[in-house]
Design an enzyme around this catalytic site. Sequence first.
Site, PDB file in Angstrom:
ATOM      1  N   HIS A   1       0.832  -1.205   0.000  1.00 30.90           N
ATOM      2  CA  HIS A   1       0.000   0.000   0.000  1.00 30.90           C
ATOM      3  C   HIS A   1       0.867   1.257   0.000  1.00 30.90           C
ATOM      4  O   HIS A   1       0.382   2.351   0.268  1.00 30.90           O
ATOM      5  CB  HIS A   1      -0.911   0.027   1.228  1.00 30.90           C
ATOM      6  CG  HIS A   1      -1.670  -1.239   1.435  1.00 30.90           C
ATOM      7  ND1 HIS A   1      -1.360  -2.124   2.446  1.00 30.90           N
ATOM      8  CD2 HIS A   1      -2.713  -1.780   0.764  1.00 30.90           C
ATOM      9  CE1 HIS A   1      -2.181  -3.155   2.390  1.00 30.90           C
ATOM     10  NE2 HIS A   1      -3.006  -2.982   1.381  1.00 30.90           N
TER      11      HIS A   1
ATOM     12  N   PRO B   1      -8.495  12.967  23.347  1.00 23.79           N
ATOM     13  CA  PRO B   1      -9.959  13.039  23.454  1.00 23.79           C
ATOM     14  C   PRO B   1     -10.609  11.697  23.752  1.00 23.79           C
ATOM     15  O   PRO B   1     -11.634  11.634  24.438  1.00 23.79           O
ATOM     16  CB  PRO B   1     -10.399  13.587  22.090  1.00 23.79           C
ATOM     17  CG  PRO B   1      -9.259  13.269  21.171  1.00 23.79           C
ATOM     18  CD  PRO B   1      -8.026  13.371  22.011  1.00 23.79           C
TER      19      PRO B   1
ATOM     20  N   ASP C   1      -8.270  14.812  13.515  1.00 18.49           N
ATOM     21  CA  ASP C   1      -9.122  15.271  12.431  1.00 18.49           C
ATOM     22  C   ASP C   1     -10.398  15.944  12.934  1.00 18.49           C
ATOM     23  O   ASP C   1     -11.262  16.310  12.144  1.00 18.49           O
ATOM     24  CB  ASP C   1      -9.479  14.110  11.485  1.00 18.49           C
ATOM     25  CG  ASP C   1     -10.001  12.896  12.240  1.00 18.49           C
ATOM     26  OD1 ASP C   1     -10.364  13.045  13.429  1.00 18.49           O
ATOM     27  OD2 ASP C   1     -10.054  11.810  11.651  1.00 18.49           O
TER      28      ASP C   1
ATOM     29  N   HIS D   1     -13.854  13.386  16.723  1.00 15.83           N
ATOM     30  CA  HIS D   1     -14.114  12.473  17.834  1.00 15.83           C
ATOM     31  C   HIS D   1     -15.438  12.785  18.534  1.00 15.83           C
ATOM     32  O   HIS D   1     -16.204  11.866  18.861  1.00 15.83           O
ATOM     33  CB  HIS D   1     -12.975  12.505  18.854  1.00 15.83           C
ATOM     34  CG  HIS D   1     -13.171  11.539  19.980  1.00 15.83           C
ATOM     35  ND1 HIS D   1     -13.102  10.178  19.798  1.00 15.83           N
ATOM     36  CD2 HIS D   1     -13.484  11.720  21.294  1.00 15.83           C
ATOM     37  CE1 HIS D   1     -13.337   9.567  20.956  1.00 15.83           C
ATOM     38  NE2 HIS D   1     -13.577  10.477  21.877  1.00 15.83           N
ATOM     39  N   GLY D   2     -15.704  14.062  18.765  1.00 10.81           N
ATOM     40  CA  GLY D   2     -16.959  14.424  19.413  1.00 10.81           C
ATOM     41  C   GLY D   2     -18.161  13.999  18.597  1.00 10.81           C
ATOM     42  O   GLY D   2     -19.128  13.439  19.131  1.00 10.81           O
TER      43      GLY D   2
ATOM     44  N   THR E   1     -12.034   4.404  13.903  1.00  7.20           N
ATOM     45  CA  THR E   1     -11.447   3.522  14.899  1.00  7.20           C
ATOM     46  C   THR E   1     -12.197   3.582  16.220  1.00  7.20           C
ATOM     47  O   THR E   1     -12.487   2.556  16.840  1.00  7.20           O
ATOM     48  CB  THR E   1      -9.969   3.895  15.121  1.00  7.20           C
ATOM     49  OG1 THR E   1      -9.266   3.774  13.881  1.00  7.20           O
ATOM     50  CG2 THR E   1      -9.323   2.990  16.150  1.00  7.20           C
TER      51      THR E   1
END
Length: 572
Positions: A217, A554, A396, A399-400, A442
């Site tokens: 990859h 986070p 990025d 998460h929230g 994830t």
Amino acid sequence: MTYLFNDPSDFAAQAVKGLALSHPEQVAMVHGGVVRASETPKGQPALVIGGGSGHYPAFAGWVGPGMGHGAPCGNIFSSPSSSQVYSVARNAENGGGVILGFGNYAGDVLHFGAAAEKLRAEGVDVRIIKVSDDIISNSPENHRDRRGIAGDLPVFKIAGAAIEAGADIDEAERIAWKANDATRSFGLAFDGCTLPGADEPLFHVEEGQMGVGLGIHGEPGVRDEPIGTADEIATLLVEGVIAEQPERSQEGYEGRAAVILNGLGTVKYEELFVVYTKVAELLEQHDITPVRPEVGEFVTSLDMAGLSLTLVYLDEELEQHWLAPVDTPAYRRGAMPQQERPRRTDFWEAGTDEVPESTEESREVAQDIVGVLDLFEQVCAREEAELGRIDAIAGDGDHGQGMAYGSKGAAAAARAAVEDGAGARTVLVRAGEAWSESAGGTSGALWGAALIAAGGVFDDREGSEQRTVVDAIDAGIDAVQRLGGAKEGDKTMVDAAAPFRTALAEKFTGDNASEAIVEAAAVARKAADATADITATLGRSRVLGEKSLGTPDPGAISFSILMKELGEHLAS
């Protein structure tokens, strides 16, 4: 470039459909991939092998007698989702358990692992084999932590042959790991591959150079050097793989090896044959006897220009299974024993399962679980903006949002399951599935797997005790650590979850679950805050590791918040 496609986003799914349509006697398409078109013997273990699309004939081309029972197929170079893996496994499983096989990449480990958690919660015996043959990607003593490349072929071929010969799941797992531990591969590339619809390759190797050890990859290799002659490249590859040749007579090895010279997409057969001429000469010089050598395209990377050499150091048992017949769309050898293989007519589809029977006691626990998940939804909505702000500093920023979407989906799925009369285990399993699918990424996969693993501790036919709650939390954290692969100090959720787990075990006395959870949550929050002093080494923040200094993780923060809320909720 990739010349033939419609909508690039549909390329992988359309390729799988075309494979099934062109080989209707061998494979059938199901949600997420393909399975054998013929029935398999009752009680036979199912070998489910898969990964991202773009590597044909790996993996869907290897489904058939003597090899795979099914193959989940992700998007190009992307792991199949846990729901795709689960769907293929459910359709392949026939009472003998499931072996999930894939190359050792983080996304595959996570999503195949999450599917395994759900299958296990439903009572299916599941084993996992991570192929790890690429010698460049780690040291010899850490062989099982290497990434998987063309070694997928012999490991799955040998495991499939063992199953065809009558091995049960314990024996098949043993032989698969034995094959993996005997397999070594070394590759290089001359240029990158181009995704359907893309204008440029994923990566470039400078003209006249070759990337030695470059992954399929585009993962970094060890060095770039000028392109050599075919003989020079053959010498480089052979010297690489024989450096880890075992001692003769060690564990039955007597100098016989399965040999695979694999083209990655653009290097074609005649070129490979030229290289193999020198490979064979060098192996003879080292007194290594090639056993049924294979030269061709086996694990490709779209139109990547490159090749790899694989050796499997054989003993008598491995050689027997390497030479055994196999019959798949893309890989055939010998003649399979004559036996009736009726065509399958019945396939599992998502949403068709009946809700398992449950007792009143378990349904009462299920109602309590809905209350917890409703609380999680409210808390995640409340914390969404702040968690997103923290994540945006070195990640990025999603998460929230992911936590909000995941908890909302999980709560809705739990409520629906309770309305259908589900017990505690089924409610948590369905909530976990929904969290993973709703949140994505994830974090979503890990929280989904945690809920599914927790569900495995509960029972649809029994109530619960305080010990059940604590054990379920422990099982969920264990799943996060196993599937995510993180450890304390990596600046992930585990930096809060691991000390929480330890503190909970210390503080729980048998009848104080809520108090123990609250106290352990305080330990988790302190650990989460301390991640501000850590440079990220895993997760997306690792790319901007230094930038993450001064800001807590986070995932660790959200975990500590939810555990505190859980403990207080149980106390009330």
